[in-house]
Enzyme design. Structure first.
Site, mmCIF file in Angstrom:
data_model
loop_
_atom_site.group_PDB
_atom_site.id
_atom_site.type_symbol
_atom_site.label_atom_id
_atom_site.label_comp_id
_atom_site.label_asym_id
_atom_site.label_seq_id
_atom_site.Cartn_x
_atom_site.Cartn_y
_atom_site.Cartn_z
ATOM 1 N N THR A 30 0.816 -1.250 0.030
ATOM 2 C CA THR A 30 -0.119 -0.031 0.118
ATOM 3 C C THR A 30 0.763 1.063 -0.155
ATOM 4 O OG1 THR A 30 -1.581 -1.070 1.233
ATOM 5 C CG2 THR A 30 -1.782 1.406 1.407
ATOM 6 N N ASP A 83 6.275 -4.065 -1.344
ATOM 7 C CA ASP A 83 5.626 -3.112 -0.651
ATOM 8 C C ASP A 83 6.730 -1.890 -0.510
ATOM 9 O OD1 ASP A 83 3.805 -1.511 0.831
ATOM 10 O OD2 ASP A 83 3.574 -3.016 2.371
ATOM 11 N N GLY A 98 2.741 4.261 7.514
ATOM 12 C CA GLY A 98 2.190 5.501 7.385
ATOM 13 C C GLY A 98 0.982 5.523 6.583
ATOM 14 N N GLU A 105 -0.458 -5.646 5.728
ATOM 15 C CA GLU A 105 0.822 -5.558 5.435
ATOM 16 C C GLU A 105 1.526 -6.580 6.347
ATOM 17 O OE1 GLU A 105 1.170 -1.035 3.802
ATOM 18 O OE2 GLU A 105 2.046 -1.522 5.718
HETATM 19 C C1 5RP Z 1 1.548 1.849 4.334
HETATM 20 C C2 5RP Z 1 2.945 1.780 4.326
HETATM 21 C C3 5RP Z 1 3.633 2.340 3.135
HETATM 22 O O1 5RP Z 1 4.437 1.402 2.750
HETATM 23 C C4 5RP Z 1 4.423 3.376 3.624
HETATM 24 O O2 5RP Z 1 3.622 4.434 4.223
HETATM 25 C C5 5RP Z 1 5.151 4.137 2.416
HETATM 26 O O3 5RP Z 1 4.316 4.912 1.637
HETATM 27 P P1 5RP Z 1 4.730 5.584 0.505
HETATM 28 O O4 5RP Z 1 5.193 4.487 -0.765
HETATM 29 O O5 5RP Z 1 3.478 6.544 0.013
HETATM 30 O O6 5RP Z 1 6.056 6.477 0.867
HETATM 31 O O7 5RP Z 1 3.490 1.227 5.137
HETATM 32 O O8 5RP Z 1 0.773 1.708 5.681
#
Ligand code: 5RP
Length: 219
Positions: A30, A83, A98, A105
């Site tokens: 995500t 991921d 985040g 995940e």
């Molecule tokens: C979501 C996550 C994402 O992998 C993490 O927040 C990174 O996000 P982005 O690719 O938008 O920088 O852990 O829960």
């Protein structure tokens, strides 16, 4: 040439395509880096058996492309999970969550034989903890968990208005200097009311693909 973080995420996502194999079920994470990956999966629509997704948001994007989203319970062997992360150290231990999808995940990462993490180089740190550590908590335990975190030297901030895909709440813990990620993950997992700790140290990534100004670096 100086690239933006978004351009570096695009690079990392593109590089991860070399991990895909004909007929596989792909675990999909995500976030914006993973969105850059999903945007590149069109040509793989008929070559993947399907995907296991870590969030409703990623599932919607996958379905829009025509990629079947499978229930993990129907996938006994998941070869690959791709991921992003909020932070990564040289041992490929991560802070994630985040985007509030940390619980699913962590489940998909645990199920996968290989976990490839795609990040831009702003996410690399020597010691985890600059990014506030997300914890998914059962709503009634939020303040109980926040007090326990204060006793450990962390300042927990409730991510108000966010309800996870599992109906829970998120605390972001500031001020932790995480020198022993595995030990802290184990300790926080023991707190009553904690569903998931956003530390991925017991099950780190197997490969980090990092988008940098001068191209791709792998760790
Ligand atoms: C979501 C996550 C994402 O992998 C993490 O927040 C990174 O996000 P982005 O690719 O938008 O920088 O852990 O829960």
């Amino acid at each position: 040439m100086a690239l933006s973080a978004q351009e570096k995420k695009q690079q990392a996502a593109a590089a991860a395509l070399t991990e895909l194999r004909e007929g596989m079920v792909l675990g999909v994470g995500t976030g914006s880096t993973v969105n850059a990956l999903i945007d590149r999966l069109g040509p793989w629509r008929h070559r993947l058996r399907g995907a296991v997704s870590s969030s409703e948001a990623s599932s919607a994007k996958l379905r829009a492309l025509g990629i079947p989203v499978l229930d993990l319970n129907e996938v006994p062997d998941l070869a690959l999970y791709i991921d992003g992360a909020d932070e990564a150290n040289p041992r490929r231990e991560l802070i994630k969550g985040g985007g509030a999808a940390l619980t699913r995940e962590k489940i998909v990462a645990a199920a996968a034989r290989r976990f490839v993490c795609i990040v831009d180089d702003t996410k690399l740190v020597d010691t985890l903890g600059r990014f506030p550590l997300p914890l998914e908590v059962i709503p009634m335990a939020r303040e109980l968990v926040a007090r326990a975190l204060a006793a450990l030297g962390g300042r927990a901030v409730w991510r108000e208005r966010i309800i996870t895909d599992n109906g829970n709440q998120i605390l972001d813990v500031h001020g932790l200097h995480i020198s022993e990620p595995r030990a802290l993950e184990r300790e926080l997992n023991q707190l009553a009311g904690v569903v998931t700790v956003g530390l991925f140290a017991a099950r780190p990534a197997d490969l980090l693909i990092v988008g940098c100004d001068d191209g791709i670096r792998t760790i």
